[in-house]
Design an enzyme around this catalytic site. Structure first.
Site, PDB file in Angstrom:
ATOM      1  N   ASP A  12      39.075  33.425  30.972  1.00  0.00           N
ATOM      2  CA  ASP A  12      38.923  34.739  30.796  1.00  0.00           C
ATOM      3  C   ASP A  12      37.273  35.204  30.652  1.00  0.00           C
ATOM      4  OD1 ASP A  12      41.447  34.836  30.705  1.00  0.00           O
ATOM      5  OD2 ASP A  12      41.650  34.623  28.582  1.00  0.00           O
ATOM      6  N   GLY A  25      45.244  32.474  56.648  1.00  0.00           N
ATOM      7  CA  GLY A  25      46.596  32.663  56.321  1.00  0.00           C
ATOM      8  C   GLY A  25      47.165  33.895  56.638  1.00  0.00           C
ATOM      9  N   HIS A  73      46.669  39.876  25.871  1.00  0.00           N
ATOM     10  CA  HIS A  73      46.566  40.379  27.236  1.00  0.00           C
ATOM     11  C   HIS A  73      47.663  41.313  27.409  1.00  0.00           C
ATOM     12  CE1 HIS A  73      43.245  37.600  28.328  1.00  0.00           C
ATOM     13  NE2 HIS A  73      44.027  36.512  27.874  1.00  0.00           N
ATOM     14  N   GLY A 129      47.428  35.425  59.733  1.00  0.00           N
ATOM     15  CA  GLY A 129      48.301  35.046  60.893  1.00  0.00           C
ATOM     16  C   GLY A 129      47.585  35.397  62.437  1.00  0.00           C
ATOM     17  N   PRO A 179      40.827  36.828  56.329  1.00  0.00           N
ATOM     18  CA  PRO A 179      41.051  35.739  55.666  1.00  0.00           C
ATOM     19  C   PRO A 179      42.183  34.785  56.056  1.00  0.00           C
ATOM     20  CG  PRO A 179      41.399  37.886  54.316  1.00  0.00           C
ATOM     21  CD  PRO A 179      41.251  38.171  56.005  1.00  0.00           C
ATOM     22  N   GLU A 235      48.285  35.501  24.425  1.00  0.00           N
ATOM     23  CA  GLU A 235      48.973  36.105  25.755  1.00  0.00           C
ATOM     24  C   GLU A 235      49.304  37.578  25.289  1.00  0.00           C
ATOM     25  OE1 GLU A 235      48.642  35.046  28.482  1.00  0.00           O
ATOM     26  OE2 GLU A 235      47.734  32.936  27.838  1.00  0.00           O
TER      27      GLU A 235
END
Length: 605
Positions: free
Chosen positions: A503, A207, A430, A209, A205, A427
């Site tokens: 969601d 990023g 959740h 390195g 992926p 929230e």
């Protein structure tokens, strides 16, 4: 040549050109430094006696010429053209005005013809020389030299880049130790009849390195490092890319042992025969030249090609065969131990307070790449500097985590109490499911502060550990958590809002993946119907059809709805059992806007 001496020479040449130009202007001063006037204005000045110092300049062969004159009280010189000098003389004699009569100066051939040509040539020479010099090194300084390679030569050893600067990639570094050993002592491998891989493909992926890993190999081995992007090969002119490939490999062979690194190789090495332009476009010619150069290396020549991509599935099979990219190394996202190592490297040089817990940050940042973690620490340092502190504390890192993950908190945004109350219950719904369900929690932070991505609030879990696999039960719990906000709104307000849009999208995608990709549905069975992520090539797949019938599509829709409905009912039951916690959490959020794990878990006591 000494660069300072070159600059002095260029300055002297420019000075000479300016002097010649000024001389040319001086020789033509009559026409350049005078203002045009009209005969009517001249006659009016004569009648009003405001004109003085009249000079008649005449041609020798014809009676034409021009008149120069000044007006009293002005320093300007005016000029009018006359077709008959004799008539002008008679006009002035009648009015008894004095004047000076001269012949028009004849410019020499040098000033009329040679000097303008010389000025143009010298100016072009200076301009092209400056443009060529702006390129820096000799390889890039030749203007319009499209066929030259754009590879940049670096010395990672001088820059201090080696394996000690690479964290979280232990196994990847172990695989590349053989390459480093070969570059340091190739004779050891030649004697036994072994050859090193000609090419190493780093896949993973963005990023993670890959580029840093390639530089570290060169730094460990102490060899030259040529880097170029795949897109640098492709130009609008056919054949330029192939020429650049040849030039790059020629330069690398002269500097062997060395490493040639091609970043984003999928830009030039995509599978052939998938476009509408036939097999002779610029990208395919460039790819053909890369194939020839890699396969044409003499064994153990000391040049190793490394390339990076995050789409190895679209590369041409010819470039992946043994003899070209022999070895493929998967560079994945770091685990929790790797993330902690990376955080320590990026914390080096930054002053940390005693409350900073990098191990906790590593657990919170599951799925982050090395680049993400570097950005996280940098944002935390910026936050500390903005507040006038010379050290970082855990609050800086937490703020940076929110900013990097979902955007900057908009604390100044005006929100009505009713909207705050809806967000608080949303929230909290959740958060309750994160706490109660065993496979998805626990809760790390709950907030009703709006963020830069348009979210009215957020709820972050704290993953306990990294996992290679996701179980069916955990995916079902994830869907339940996604639906928790909508359920809380429905229970408390008897109505729903648009706040659960993302969601619902996440829950639907998870249910679809269970049915179509992972074989987690009894009705569909162990069949993969998911082809949305396949690469679509224009020309080959324009008429691509789904690999299943309309009846199967209807069955898939039915099973997806069944999974979402089942998760909704279970989540509804859990939240209904903890209504006291739901109300208490919402009230606490209305009061403090953001609460942590300890404050939230205390509500269940």
């Amino acid at each position: 040549m000494n660069p300072r001496r070159e600059r002095r020479g260029s300055t002297g040449l420019i000075f000479i050109v300016l002097m010649i130009g000024l001389l040319y202007l001086f020789m033509n001063s009559d026409s350049i430094f005078t203002r045009k006037s009209t005969r009517e204005a001249f006659n009016k000045g004569i009648d009003s006696s405001t004109i003085e110092k009249i000079t008649i300049v005449q041609e020798k062969e014809v009676p034409a010429g021009y008149v120069l004159f000044k007006v009293k009280g002005s320093s300007n010189t005016y000029r009018i053209e006359v077709s008959d000098v004799n008539e002008m003389q008679s006009y002035l004699n009648e009015r008894k005005l004095g004047y000076e009569l001269t012949d028009i100066k004849r410019d020499s051939y040098f000033f009329t013809t040679l000097l303008p040509v010389i000025l143009i040539c010298v100016t072009l020479f200076i301009v092209f020389g400056m443009m060529a010099g702006a390129g820096g090194d000799a390889q890039n300084s030749k203007i319009l030299n499209f066929g030259k390679s754009r590879a940049r030569r670096a010395d990672p050893k001088r820059d201090g880049i080696n394996f000690s600067k690479v964290a979280g990639l232990k196994e990847e570094k172990e695989e590349l130790e053989e390459v480093v050993d070969f570059l340091k002592d190739p004779s050891k491998y030649v004697e036994i009849g072994a050859r090193m891989p000609k090419g190493i493909l780093l896949e993973g992926p963005p990023g993670t390195g890959k580029t840093l890993l390639a530089k570290a190999v060169a730094g460990e081995a102490g060899v030259a490092f040529f880097s170029i992007s795949g897109s640098d090969f492709v130009e609008m002119f056919v054949g330029v890319g192939a020429s650049r490939v040849r030039d790059m490999f020629d330069s690398a062979k002269k500097d062997a042992p060395c490493i040639v690194f091609i970043d984003e190789i999928d830009a030039v090495a995509r599978r052939r025969g998938t476009g509408m332009g036939g097999g002779h476009d610029e990208r395919e010619q460039t790819l053909n030249q890369i194939l020839v150069e890699m396969d044409g290396f003499s064994p153990n020549s000391g040049v190793i090609v490394m390339a990076a991509t995050n789409r190895a599935d679209i590369l041409d099979p010819a470039i992946l065969r043994p003899g070209r990219f022999d070895r493929k190394i998967m560079v994945g996202r770091p685990d929790v131990a790797g993330r902690e190592e990376i955080l320590k490297i990026h914390a080096d040089g930054k002053k940390l307070s005693d409350d900073v817990d990098l191990a906790k940050t590593a657990r919170t940042t599951a799925g982050y790449t090395g680049a993400d973690l570097e950005n996280l620490m940098n944002e935390a340092a910026i936050s500390a500097a903005r507040q006038g502190r010379k050290f970082l504390n855990q609050a800086d890192i937490d703020r940076a985590f929110v900013k990097v993950s979902i955007g900057t908190e908009k604390k100044s945004r005006l929100i009505s109490d009713e909207e705050k109350r809806i967000t608080a219950y949303h929230e909290s719904g959740h958060a309750i499911l994160f706490h109660v369900l065993p496979l998805v929690g626990p809760v790390h932070t709950v907030s009703i502060i709006p963020t830069g991505v348009g979210a009215a609030g957020y709820t972050f879990p704290l993953p306990g550990k990294d996992e290679m696999y996701v179980t069916k039960e955990k995916m079902l719990e994830h869907i339940q958590v996604c639906l928790g906000g909508r359920i809380a709104e429905e229970i408390i307000f008897g109505d729903v809002t648009t706040g659960a849009t993302q969601d619902i999208r996440d829950a639907t995608n998870a249910a679809k993946a269970m049915v179509m990709r992972y074989g987690m549905n009894d009705e569909i069975g162990l069949i993969n119907y998911d082809d949305d992520n396949d690469e679509v090539f224009i020309g080959r797949d324009m008429a691509r059809q789904k690999g299943y019938s309309e009846k199967t599509a209807a069955l898939i829709d039915k099973e997806v709805k069944k999974i979402v409905r089942h998760c909704y009912e279970k989540a509804y039951e859990i939240i209904s059992q903890h209504l006291d916690v739901l109300h208490a959490s919402a009230e606490l959020l209305m009061e403090k806007e953001k609460i942590g794990r300890d404050e939230f878990e205390a509500l269940f006591v």
